[in-house]
Design a protein around this motif. Structure first.
Motif, PDB file in Angstrom:
ATOM      1  N   SER A 171      -9.039   9.052  -2.852  1.00 57.55           N
ATOM      2  CA  SER A 171      -8.979   8.126  -4.058  1.00 57.55           C
ATOM      3  C   SER A 171      -8.026   7.047  -4.048  1.00 57.55           C
ATOM      4  O   SER A 171      -7.107   7.204  -3.736  1.00 57.55           O
ATOM      5  N   LEU A 172      -8.742   5.778  -4.521  1.00 57.55           N
ATOM      6  CA  LEU A 172      -8.083   4.506  -4.173  1.00 57.55           C
ATOM      7  C   LEU A 172      -8.162   3.753  -5.381  1.00 57.55           C
ATOM      8  O   LEU A 172      -9.015   3.887  -6.072  1.00 57.55           O
ATOM      9  N   ARG A 173      -7.077   3.589  -5.857  1.00 58.93           N
ATOM     10  CA  ARG A 173      -6.586   2.729  -6.866  1.00 58.93           C
ATOM     11  C   ARG A 173      -6.062   1.335  -6.654  1.00 58.93           C
ATOM     12  O   ARG A 173      -5.173   1.418  -5.809  1.00 58.93           O
ATOM     13  N   THR A 174      -6.470   0.344  -7.082  1.00 52.06           N
ATOM     14  CA  THR A 174      -6.141  -1.083  -6.791  1.00 52.06           C
ATOM     15  C   THR A 174      -5.583  -1.952  -7.847  1.00 52.06           C
ATOM     16  O   THR A 174      -6.007  -1.564  -9.235  1.00 52.06           O
ATOM     17  N   ARG A 191      -0.215   3.737  -7.139  1.00 54.36           N
ATOM     18  CA  ARG A 191      -0.505   2.485  -7.373  1.00 54.36           C
ATOM     19  C   ARG A 191       0.765   1.809  -8.463  1.00 54.36           C
ATOM     20  O   ARG A 191       0.779   0.727  -8.881  1.00 54.36           O
ATOM     21  N   GLN A 192       1.293   2.618  -9.165  1.00 54.94           N
ATOM     22  CA  GLN A 192       2.155   2.603 -10.022  1.00 54.94           C
ATOM     23  C   GLN A 192       3.541   1.779  -9.372  1.00 54.94           C
ATOM     24  O   GLN A 192       4.321   1.199 -10.433  1.00 54.94           O
ATOM     25  N   ILE A 193       3.824   2.190  -8.331  1.00 54.92           N
ATOM     26  CA  ILE A 193       5.118   1.153  -7.792  1.00 54.92           C
ATOM     27  C   ILE A 193       4.873   0.005  -7.709  1.00 54.92           C
ATOM     28  O   ILE A 193       3.996  -0.613  -7.060  1.00 54.92           O
ATOM     29  N   GLU A 194       5.965  -0.758  -8.136  1.00 54.90           N
ATOM     30  CA  GLU A 194       6.119  -2.263  -8.345  1.00 54.90           C
ATOM     31  C   GLU A 194       5.744  -2.885  -6.914  1.00 54.90           C
ATOM     32  O   GLU A 194       6.252  -2.371  -5.708  1.00 54.90           O
ATOM     33  N   CYS A 222       0.993  -1.238   0.042  1.00 54.94           N
ATOM     34  CA  CYS A 222       0.035   0.026  -0.081  1.00 54.94           C
ATOM     35  C   CYS A 222       0.922   1.043   0.026  1.00 54.94           C
ATOM     36  O   CYS A 222       1.892   1.396   0.834  1.00 54.94           O
ATOM     37  N   ALA A 223       0.561   2.109  -0.883  1.00 57.01           N
ATOM     38  CA  ALA A 223       1.233   3.284  -0.827  1.00 57.01           C
ATOM     39  C   ALA A 223       0.375   4.543  -0.719  1.00 57.01           C
ATOM     40  O   ALA A 223      -0.512   4.706  -1.390  1.00 57.01           O
ATOM     41  N   VAL A 224       0.592   5.342   0.032  1.00 54.13           N
ATOM     42  CA  VAL A 224      -0.381   6.759   0.487  1.00 54.13           C
ATOM     43  C   VAL A 224       0.546   7.973   0.005  1.00 54.13           C
ATOM     44  O   VAL A 224       1.477   8.219   0.440  1.00 54.13           O
TER      45      VAL A 224
END
Lengths: 323, 323
Positions: free
Chosen positions: B268-271, B246-249, B218-220
Motif C-alpha cells: 500500500s502506497l500513500r503519497t 505518510r504521517q511523519i513530517e 520515504c517511510a516503510v
C-alpha cells in the motif's frame, strides 16, 4: 445580554479599534475565529489586534498572512471568541478585562455570560460555524484566506468531521468554505495527517503511560514535563493526545492529565455516551461539552488522578444503576 | 462501454436476479456500495445477492440489517462495485466472471474497462458518491440504512473527509446522507475512533518496524503474519495502517508491506504531492489513485521492499530534476 448574529454584526460595524481575544492554550477554532474575524474587520477598514496569552505555534501562521499590523492602540471595543469563561483567557487577562468585554461569540453551552453581549450558538460544532453567518451579516466576502481560517476552526473542533458534534449543517458550511477557496487538503494534511518526529515520540510515551480502570471503561494517560523533554515535543502539539485514551474499545471515559510548567495539571476528558464529560469537569471547576471537557487542578499528579477517578466512578455508578 | 447514471439505473431496473460483486479485502466503500445497492434493489423487489472473496468483518454487519436472504439463484445480471480490475475480486472469481460482468460502477481512474457497461466517475472521492445519484435515478428513497451504507463508503474512503480527494460535493452529499438519517456519530466512532486492543498492539509493532529512506522522504512499515499472531490482530483490521507511514513530517511516500498467508505481499502506497502513487503501483502491476494506490508482489519481503524502493527512487529523482 444574548444577541443574534445581525446585532453582533451591527456592534462590530459601529465600532472601531477592536481587540480580539482568544483563549489560552489556543486551538484551531479560537484562532480560526480570531484571525478570521481580523480579516473581516480589516476588509471593513477597521483597526484591530489579536491577543492570546500563549504562544501561537507555527502551524497557525498561515492564518495571519495578508493581515496588516495596526500598531498599538487603545481598544475601544473588545471581542472574545470561543471563550466560554473569562478565566480561559489567562488569570492575568481575566483580571485585566473583567467587565470590559463588549462582545463574546461562542458555541459552548457552558458559557458564563461574562460579556456585555453574548452571541451564543450551542448547536454549532465549532465557533467558526457562527463566523460563516457573521461574514454574511457583515457583508464581507469569504475570501480564500477567511475560508482557510474558518475551515480550520470547523475541522479541528470536529476532529475533521468525525466527532458526534458534527451536523449536516457543519458539512454544508465546509462545502461552502471549500468552494470559497479553503485549502482543505493542505489544512487537513497539517492538522490531521502530519506528526512531527517529536510528537510521534511523545505519543509513544503517552501511550506507554496508559492505565485502565473500572473494568476497562476508563483509560488515563499522563503527559509530564519530563516527557516533553525526552521527546523534544512541547505543549503546542498535544491537541490530538486527549482522543487516544477514548479510542480503545470499551472505554467510556478517556482522561489525559497534562502537567504544566507550574506543576498544575490540565485535565482533558473525552467520553462516549452516556458519560457526560461537561458534568464531571464542572464539578472539578472546569467545563466544556458533553463529550469533550476539561479543567485545571493544582495538585500532585496522583492526587489529580484520584480526584478525577472519583468523579468518573460516581458517574459510572449512576450509569450502572440507571441501566 | 462507458455509460451514465441514468443508463446504469435503467439496466438495473430492466434486470432481475442480480449478483453484486465487491472487491477482495473489502473496505467500507466497496461494502457500502454493495450493501447500499442491495437495499435499493430489494426496495425495487428484485432478487439479489452479494459476493465477496474475503470474510466481511463484524463492524460492517450493520449494513446487512433489513436485507432479505433471496436464497440461491442463477444470476442473470452481474454488477461489480468499486472494483477497478476484475482481478481484485480474487483470482478464482476473476476467472469465473471473466467477460460476464454486465455493469461496473467505479470511481478509480485506473479502471480497466473489463465490464460490458462501465459507470465511471473518477472525480468521486468515494464510489458511494455515485450511488447517491444512482438512488435518485432509480427513484429509491435514501432510507436511514442506505444512508448508513453510503455514508460509510464516503467517510472511510476519504479518511473521514481528511484526504485530498474530498471535494465540496463530498460534503454536500455527506450533509444529505446525515439528513436522511445516517448514524454518522456511531459510524465514525466505529471506523475512526475505536481501536480494539489487538489493533492497538498491532499498530505499536507496525510503528516499531518503520524504516526511513531517501533523507526521510520515504517511510516503510512491514506487517508480517508473525505480527498478527503476536498482537492477536488480523488482516481485517489493518485499514488504518497505510496512513501511518505518510504521517511523519517530511515523508512524501509512505509504504506498507503486508504479508498475506500465502507469503505474498500487499503493497500500500500513500503519497503527498508531487508523488504519484498510482504511477508507481501501475509499474509494479497494481493501480489506484494519485495519493493512494497498491499492488501485490509475490516475493520475499526484502525483495518486495527493494522493488518498491527502486520505483520510489526513480520518482524522487525525477522530482529532484524537475524542481
Amino acid at each position: 445580554m444574548l444577541i443574534d448574529v445581525a446585532r453582533a454584526a451591527s456592534l462590530l460595524r459601529e465600532n472601531d479599534d477592536i481587540l480580539v481575544l482568544c483563549h489560552s492554550h489556543p486551538d484551531g477554532d479560537t484562532l480560526g475565529c480570531g484571525f478570521g474575524l481580523m480579516h473581516m474587520l480589516q476588509k471593513l477598514n477597521k483597526r484591530c489586534r489579536l491577543e492570546c496569552a500563549d504562544i501561537i505555534v507555527k502551524k497557525y501562521q498561515f492564518m495571519t498572512e495578508g493581515l496588516c499590523d495596526c500598531g498599538d492602540f487603545e481598544p475601544k471595543f473588545i471581542v472574545a471568541v470561543d471563550v466560554a469563561d473569562i478565566k480561559l483567557l489567562s488569570d492575568a487577562s481575566a483580571q485585566k478585562y473583567e467587565g470590559r468585554i463588549d462582545l463574546c461569540i461562542d458555541h459552548h453551552g457552558s458559557n458564563l455570560h461574562y460579556a456585555k453581549n453574548l452571541l451564543l450558538d450551542a448547536s454549532a460544532a465549532a465557533c467558526a460555524e457562527i463566523f460563516c453567518e457573521l461574514a454574511d451579516e457583515l457583508g464581507v466576502e469569504i475570501t480564500p484566506k477567511i475560508a482557510d481560517c474558518l475551515y480550520t476552526g470547523i475541522s479541528t473542533d470536529t476532529g475533521c468531521f468525525k466527532f458526534s458534534n458534527t451536523t449536516s449543517h457543519t458539512h454544508v458550511l465546509a462545502a461552502r468554505l471549500i468552494d470559497c477557496g479553503a485549502d482543505k487538503a493542505e489544512i487537513n494534511r497539517v492538522f490531521f495527517e502530519t506528526k512531527s518526529r517529536s510528537y510521534a515520540a511523545l505519543e509513544r510515551l503517552a501511550l506507554d503511560s496508559m492505565r485502565m480502570y473500572f473494568d476497562g471503561r476508563c483509560a488515563v494517560i499522563t503527559i509530564t514535563q519530563e516527557m516533553f523533554r525526552k521527546s523534544g515535543s512541547n505543549d503546542g502539539e498535544t491537541d490530538a493526545i486527549p482522543s487516544l485514551a477514548r479510542q480503545i474499545e470499551g472505554v467510556l471515559a478517556g482522561v489525559t492529565l497534562k502537567e504544566s510548567k507550574d506543576g498544575s495539571f490540565k485535565v482533558s476528558l473525552r467520553t462516549h455516551a452516556p458519560m457526560d464529560a461537561s458534568k464531571i469537569c464542572k464539578r472539578l471547576g472546569g467545563g466544556g461539552h458533553t463529550r469533550a471537557a476539561g479543567c485545571r487542578i493544582h495538585a500532585p499528579c496522583e492526587e489529580v488522578e484520584r480526584l478525577v477517578l472519583e468523579q468518573i466512578k460516581t458517574e459510572l455508578d449512576e450509569i450502572d444503576t440507571t441501566e
